[in-house]
Design a protein around this motif. Structure first.
Motif, PDB file in Angstrom:
ATOM      1  N   VAL A  77      48.590  46.877  31.172  1.00  0.00           N
ATOM      2  CA  VAL A  77      48.953  45.672  31.913  1.00  0.00           C
ATOM      3  C   VAL A  77      49.563  44.631  30.976  1.00  0.00           C
ATOM      4  O   VAL A  77      50.597  44.025  31.276  1.00  0.00           O
ATOM      5  CB  VAL A  77      47.707  45.090  32.614  1.00  0.00           C
ATOM      6  CG1 VAL A  77      48.003  43.708  33.192  1.00  0.00           C
ATOM      7  CG2 VAL A  77      47.234  46.021  33.717  1.00  0.00           C
ATOM      8  N   GLN A  78      48.937  44.442  29.827  1.00  0.00           N
ATOM      9  CA  GLN A  78      49.424  43.425  28.904  1.00  0.00           C
ATOM     10  C   GLN A  78      50.799  43.767  28.339  1.00  0.00           C
ATOM     11  O   GLN A  78      51.602  42.881  28.041  1.00  0.00           O
ATOM     12  CB  GLN A  78      48.416  43.220  27.768  1.00  0.00           C
ATOM     13  CG  GLN A  78      47.097  42.612  28.224  1.00  0.00           C
ATOM     14  CD  GLN A  78      47.258  41.258  28.885  1.00  0.00           C
ATOM     15  OE1 GLN A  78      48.020  40.416  28.401  1.00  0.00           O
ATOM     16  NE2 GLN A  78      46.556  41.042  29.987  1.00  0.00           N
ATOM     17  N   SER A  79      51.098  45.052  28.196  1.00  0.00           N
ATOM     18  CA  SER A  79      52.430  45.431  27.705  1.00  0.00           C
ATOM     19  C   SER A  79      53.499  45.079  28.728  1.00  0.00           C
ATOM     20  O   SER A  79      54.617  44.694  28.375  1.00  0.00           O
ATOM     21  CB  SER A  79      52.467  46.929  27.377  1.00  0.00           C
ATOM     22  OG  SER A  79      52.345  47.717  28.558  1.00  0.00           O
ATOM     23  N   VAL A  80      53.158  45.205  30.015  1.00  0.00           N
ATOM     24  CA  VAL A  80      54.079  44.803  31.065  1.00  0.00           C
ATOM     25  C   VAL A  80      54.282  43.293  31.034  1.00  0.00           C
ATOM     26  O   VAL A  80      55.404  42.790  31.107  1.00  0.00           O
ATOM     27  CB  VAL A  80      53.568  45.259  32.446  1.00  0.00           C
ATOM     28  CG1 VAL A  80      54.456  44.699  33.559  1.00  0.00           C
ATOM     29  CG2 VAL A  80      53.527  46.777  32.523  1.00  0.00           C
ATOM     30  N   LEU A  81      53.189  42.553  30.913  1.00  0.00           N
ATOM     31  CA  LEU A  81      53.277  41.098  30.899  1.00  0.00           C
ATOM     32  C   LEU A  81      54.029  40.587  29.686  1.00  0.00           C
ATOM     33  O   LEU A  81      54.698  39.555  29.745  1.00  0.00           O
ATOM     34  CB  LEU A  81      51.875  40.494  30.926  1.00  0.00           C
ATOM     35  CG  LEU A  81      51.047  40.741  32.194  1.00  0.00           C
ATOM     36  CD1 LEU A  81      49.656  40.149  32.044  1.00  0.00           C
ATOM     37  CD2 LEU A  81      51.747  40.164  33.416  1.00  0.00           C
ATOM     38  N   ALA A  82      53.934  41.307  28.569  1.00  0.00           N
ATOM     39  CA  ALA A  82      54.621  40.871  27.353  1.00  0.00           C
ATOM     40  C   ALA A  82      56.133  40.882  27.506  1.00  0.00           C
ATOM     41  O   ALA A  82      56.844  40.188  26.778  1.00  0.00           O
ATOM     42  CB  ALA A  82      54.208  41.755  26.177  1.00  0.00           C
TER      43      ALA A  82
ATOM     44  N   GLY B  87      53.422  37.447  40.094  1.00  0.00           N
ATOM     45  CA  GLY B  87      53.826  38.202  38.931  1.00  0.00           C
ATOM     46  C   GLY B  87      52.759  39.058  38.307  1.00  0.00           C
ATOM     47  O   GLY B  87      52.923  39.533  37.190  1.00  0.00           O
ATOM     48  N   GLU B  88      51.634  39.285  38.998  1.00  0.00           N
ATOM     49  CA  GLU B  88      50.573  40.016  38.330  1.00  0.00           C
ATOM     50  C   GLU B  88      50.966  41.467  38.077  1.00  0.00           C
ATOM     51  O   GLU B  88      51.601  42.109  38.896  1.00  0.00           O
ATOM     52  CB  GLU B  88      49.249  39.962  39.114  1.00  0.00           C
ATOM     53  CG  GLU B  88      49.213  40.741  40.400  1.00  0.00           C
ATOM     54  CD  GLU B  88      49.513  39.863  41.588  1.00  0.00           C
ATOM     55  OE1 GLU B  88      49.075  40.194  42.687  1.00  0.00           O
ATOM     56  OE2 GLU B  88      50.211  38.870  41.390  1.00  0.00           O
ATOM     57  N   ALA B  89      50.592  41.956  36.910  1.00  0.00           N
ATOM     58  CA  ALA B  89      50.840  43.347  36.556  1.00  0.00           C
ATOM     59  C   ALA B  89      49.596  44.150  36.881  1.00  0.00           C
ATOM     60  O   ALA B  89      48.510  43.853  36.405  1.00  0.00           O
ATOM     61  CB  ALA B  89      51.156  43.472  35.069  1.00  0.00           C
ATOM     62  N   VAL B  90      49.731  45.154  37.701  1.00  0.00           N
ATOM     63  CA  VAL B  90      48.586  45.963  38.108  1.00  0.00           C
ATOM     64  C   VAL B  90      49.003  47.418  38.173  1.00  0.00           C
ATOM     65  O   VAL B  90      50.167  47.743  38.367  1.00  0.00           O
ATOM     66  CB  VAL B  90      48.040  45.528  39.485  1.00  0.00           C
ATOM     67  CG1 VAL B  90      47.487  44.123  39.423  1.00  0.00           C
ATOM     68  CG2 VAL B  90      49.100  45.612  40.550  1.00  0.00           C
ATOM     69  N   ALA B  91      48.047  48.298  38.010  1.00  0.00           N
ATOM     70  CA  ALA B  91      48.332  49.715  38.159  1.00  0.00           C
ATOM     71  C   ALA B  91      48.292  50.092  39.629  1.00  0.00           C
ATOM     72  O   ALA B  91      47.666  49.433  40.439  1.00  0.00           O
ATOM     73  CB  ALA B  91      47.297  50.536  37.382  1.00  0.00           C
ATOM     74  N   SER B  92      48.972  51.157  39.989  1.00  0.00           N
ATOM     75  CA  SER B  92      48.892  51.651  41.359  1.00  0.00           C
ATOM     76  C   SER B  92      47.515  52.265  41.574  1.00  0.00           C
ATOM     77  O   SER B  92      47.129  53.191  40.881  1.00  0.00           O
ATOM     78  CB  SER B  92      49.983  52.688  41.603  1.00  0.00           C
ATOM     79  OG  SER B  92      51.256  52.097  41.511  1.00  0.00           O
TER      80      SER B  92
END
Length: 380
Positions: free
Chosen positions: A273-278, A28-33
């Motif tokens: 990234v944190q906004s995606v995880l939120a 589930g990690e959120a990362v940029a391309s």
């Protein structure tokens, strides 16, 4: 106590921001391309993954966890291939129960056990990311996903029982579910979840309950919760924990290596990234993100050490397991011993990159754990 490693089936490298094509990757990690570069990207070819698996086996790890998700290779197929390239190593295959028939999963597991000589473990991942679930056609609400997992595991174990199982529930309706022959041994079932819906499923079905690496007091509370639920069903279970690790000959070397993983990160990228995880529906993810909140408020590196040798820096740029054990080999062994004292029986570790770090941990930390009588003698 068992110590496991991780198989990077999406990509690997010396950086936390490994290139990928989407906002969520394995675990589930959120990362940029990001475009691949020499220091942060190694493609998950069969040759490279064979290197990692063989390194884990040679270093003395018991098993490797293989993730599930859109942005990584299929765990079943990958592990089936790697089982032919290893001799002793076990494979903890992660899969989502909503995407496969429980009877078919029982058949796949039985076949894997026979072909691998009994080296399969199963990590049941209910799923906490709405967009990831929808990508596979699953639109159930969170509570319903856990209810479906409950039924799935009932059918799975029934199909392995040696007697055909007929079951009718809200999500599954099977008639005479069975397999050619029950797997021997039965694959141990691993499962994690911090939400109220997850606990009862774990208590009824699983062999090893998994948690991400939180500070000891939080882990102790979670273990007491699950242990109490299991006792209500007359069951005992093992407990496992997931950590990254940065271990070196000295503490100074370890912390320098950890800081290099996030050196020069852009606060704007962290915020993205944190906004995606939120937006995640995962209770565990929310708990992980909370561990690095203080750092994000003040950007003080000291705030990332949330407990001695427990570093929350990984969670700035990736979802899922967001903490690492950082320190000298002795210090990391100290922390592992402390968590073992809480009741943790299994540790799933990983590092960046996974090939070199498997040897680093295998040659530094594992011998110290064996010296203390906490880990089994290395297999050769």
């Amino acid at each position: 106590m068992q110590i496991h490693w991780f198989l990077p089936t999406a990509a690997d490298g010396r950086s936390l921001t490994v290139g990928t094509r989407g906002t969520h990757g394995p675990e589930g990690e959120a990362v940029a391309s990001l475009a691949p570069t020499a220091d942060r990207f190694r493609a998950p070819t069969i040759r490279y993954m064979t290197q990692v698996a063989r390194a884990a086996e040679e270093a003395g790890f018991d098993a490797v966890l293989t993730p599930t998700g859109t942005w990584c290779e299929d765990a079943w197929l990958t592990c089936a291939a790697l089982a032919q390239e290893t001799e002793r190593l076990k494979f903890l295959v992660a899969f989502r129960p909503g995407f496969i028939s429980p009877t078919l999963a029982a058949q796949q597991a039985s076949t894997f056990q026979r072909l691998s000589g009994g080296r399969l473990l199963l990590n049941v991942v209910t799923g906490g990311e709405r967009d990831e679930q929808a990508r596979f056609g699953d639109h159930l609400a969170k509570a319903d996903r856990y209810a479906r997992t409950d039924e799935f595991l009932t059918v799975l174990r029934g199909a392995w029982s040696g007697e055909p199982l007929t079951f009718k529930g809200e999500h599954y309706d099977v008639l005479g579910a069975t397999v050619l022959a029950p797997p021997d041994p039965l694959p141990r079932l691993y499962f994690g979840g911090s939400s109220p819906e997850a606990g009862p499923v774990a208590a009824r079905h699983v062999d090893t309950y998994l948690t991400w690496g939180e500070p000891p007091d939080q882990v102790a509370q979670k273990l007491a919760w699950i242990r109490g639920l299991a006792h209500e069903h007359g069951r005992e279970m093992r407990f496992g924990i997931r950590f990254h690790v940065v271990a070196r000959d000295t503490a100074a070397e370890a912390w320098a290596a950890a800081e290099r993983l996030i050196k020069g990160i852009d606060p704007a990228h962290v915020s993205k990234v944190q906004s995606v995880l939120a937006a995640s529906e995962s209770t565990g993810q929310a708990r992980m993100s909370a561990l690095n909140q203080r750092f994000r408020d003040g950007w003080k590196p000291a705030d990332l050490e949330v407990y001695p040798n427990v570093w929350a820096g990984v969670g700035l740029l990736r979802g899922g397991a967001g903490t690492a054990l950082v320190g000298s080999h002795t210090e990391v062994a100290d922390r592992i011993a402390e968590y073992a004292g809480l009741g943790i029986d299994e540790f799933i570790l990983s590092g960046f990159p996974h090939l070199e770090e498997a040897y680093m941990v295998g040659e530094g930390v594992l011998p110290e754990l064996r010296r203390r009588g906490l880990a089994a003698t290395a297999h050769r």
